[in-house]
Structures are given as C-alpha cells and as structure tokens.
Motif scaffolding. Structure first.
Motif, PDB file in Angstrom:
ATOM      1  N   ALA A   9       0.676  -1.448   0.051  1.00 57.07           N
ATOM      2  CA  ALA A   9      -0.087  -0.037   0.026  1.00 57.07           C
ATOM      3  C   ALA A   9       0.881   1.051   0.206  1.00 57.07           C
ATOM      4  N   LEU A  10       1.829   1.374   0.696  1.00 54.94           N
ATOM      5  CA  LEU A  10       2.908   2.306   0.812  1.00 54.94           C
ATOM      6  C   LEU A  10       3.377   2.739  -0.537  1.00 54.94           C
ATOM      7  N   ARG A  11       3.976   1.570  -0.929  1.00 58.08           N
ATOM      8  CA  ARG A  11       4.563   1.610  -2.392  1.00 58.08           C
ATOM      9  C   ARG A  11       3.532   2.194  -3.319  1.00 58.08           C
ATOM     10  N   MET A  12       2.465   1.641  -3.549  1.00 55.68           N
ATOM     11  CA  MET A  12       1.383   2.153  -4.364  1.00 55.68           C
ATOM     12  C   MET A  12       1.013   3.630  -4.271  1.00 55.68           C
ATOM     13  N   VAL A  13       0.678   4.054  -2.963  1.00 57.64           N
ATOM     14  CA  VAL A  13       0.600   5.540  -2.770  1.00 57.64           C
ATOM     15  C   VAL A  13       1.622   6.489  -3.055  1.00 57.64           C
ATOM     16  N   ARG A  14       2.691   5.946  -2.994  1.00 61.79           N
ATOM     17  CA  ARG A  14       3.848   6.732  -3.674  1.00 61.79           C
ATOM     18  C   ARG A  14       4.144   6.608  -5.106  1.00 61.79           C
ATOM     19  N   SER A  15       3.528   5.758  -5.657  1.00 63.29           N
ATOM     20  CA  SER A  15       3.672   5.822  -7.178  1.00 63.29           C
ATOM     21  C   SER A  15       2.896   7.072  -7.682  1.00 63.29           C
ATOM     22  N   GLN A  16       3.410   7.684  -8.819  1.00 65.36           N
ATOM     23  CA  GLN A  16       3.016   8.703  -9.403  1.00 65.36           C
ATOM     24  C   GLN A  16       1.755   8.274 -10.290  1.00 65.36           C
ATOM     25  N   LYS A  17       1.778   7.094 -10.742  1.00 67.99           N
ATOM     26  CA  LYS A  17       1.199   6.239 -11.656  1.00 67.99           C
ATOM     27  C   LYS A  17      -0.519   5.906 -11.259  1.00 67.99           C
ATOM     28  N   LEU A  18      -0.221   5.728 -10.109  1.00 63.93           N
ATOM     29  CA  LEU A  18      -1.764   5.518  -9.072  1.00 63.93           C
ATOM     30  C   LEU A  18      -2.361   6.788  -8.668  1.00 63.93           C
ATOM     31  N   THR A  33     -10.856   7.837   3.233  1.00 64.23           N
ATOM     32  CA  THR A  33     -10.069   8.223   4.656  1.00 64.23           C
ATOM     33  C   THR A  33      -9.172   6.977   5.257  1.00 64.23           C
ATOM     34  N   THR A  34      -9.748   5.787   4.913  1.00 73.49           N
ATOM     35  CA  THR A  34      -8.912   4.559   5.541  1.00 73.49           C
ATOM     36  C   THR A  34      -7.636   4.413   4.601  1.00 73.49           C
ATOM     37  N   THR A  35      -7.746   4.703   3.361  1.00 75.48           N
ATOM     38  CA  THR A  35      -6.653   4.504   2.600  1.00 75.48           C
ATOM     39  C   THR A  35      -5.584   5.673   2.937  1.00 75.48           C
ATOM     40  N   GLN A  36      -6.213   6.850   3.123  1.00 76.90           N
ATOM     41  CA  GLN A  36      -5.316   8.016   3.376  1.00 76.90           C
ATOM     42  C   GLN A  36      -4.177   7.857   4.405  1.00 76.90           C
ATOM     43  N   VAL A  37      -4.726   6.826   5.288  1.00 76.22           N
ATOM     44  CA  VAL A  37      -3.782   6.333   6.353  1.00 76.22           C
ATOM     45  C   VAL A  37      -2.366   6.134   5.835  1.00 76.22           C
ATOM     46  N   TYR A  38      -2.139   5.669   4.710  1.00 74.62           N
ATOM     47  CA  TYR A  38      -0.879   5.144   4.019  1.00 74.62           C
ATOM     48  C   TYR A  38      -0.344   6.308   3.114  1.00 74.62           C
ATOM     49  N   PHE A  39      -0.796   7.425   3.300  1.00 72.73           N
ATOM     50  CA  PHE A  39      -0.321   8.336   2.561  1.00 72.73           C
ATOM     51  C   PHE A  39       0.450   9.180   3.479  1.00 72.73           C
TER      52      PHE A  39
END
Length: 85
Positions: A9-18, A33-39
């Motif tokens: 999840a952390l890697r996907m959030v940091r990707s500029q392609k997703l 908001t649940t997903t934003q925890v990984y941001f």
C-alpha cells in the motif's frame, strides 16, 4: 501478511502512476479516509521537492527580463528609473 499488505500500500501510494482512489479499490477500502492512512510523506522527499522548487524559482527570477519589441533597453531603463529591467 499484514506487513506485506502495508508495504504494498505504501509503495502504491507513493507511485505517481496510481491515484489514491486506485489504491483504495485495490485494497478494498470502503472509505477513502481509510486509504489516506498510507499517505505518509517521507521528510527527505519533502525537503528535496522544496529545494528543487526554490532552485527553479531562483533560476527563473535571475533570468533577464525581456525588453518589449521595438524599444531600446537603455531608453527603457532611463524612463523606468534605472533598475526596473
């Protein structure tokens, strides 16, 4: 298994392609908001972006101002008070 999911999840959030929405769907979260925890921003990356921004501004501000077509730069300098250009 949870650590693997968290790392992915952390890697996907940091990707500029997703987008964050893409990651939400992949993880199966009902709320964004649940997903934003990984941001989580990496402090080093934030500092690098700010340094690049400031360097770009410094370069842009240091570039000589263009003189209007048909006008002499020296004449404009005199008319506008010396340091205007």
């Amino acid at each position: 298994m949870h650590d693997l999911r968290h790392t992915s999840a952390l890697r996907m959030v940091r990707s500029q392609k997703l987008s964050l929405r893409d990651v939400q769907v992949i993880l199966g979260h009902a709320h964004l908001t649940t997903t934003q925890v990984y941001f989580v921003e990496d402090d080093e990356e934030v500092l690098r972006r700010v340094q690049r921004y400031l360097a770009d501004r410094k370069e842009r501000d240091a570039a000589p101002k263009p003189v209007a077509v048909g006008y002499d730069a020296e004449d404009l300098s005199i008319l506008l008070g010396g340091g205007a250009l």
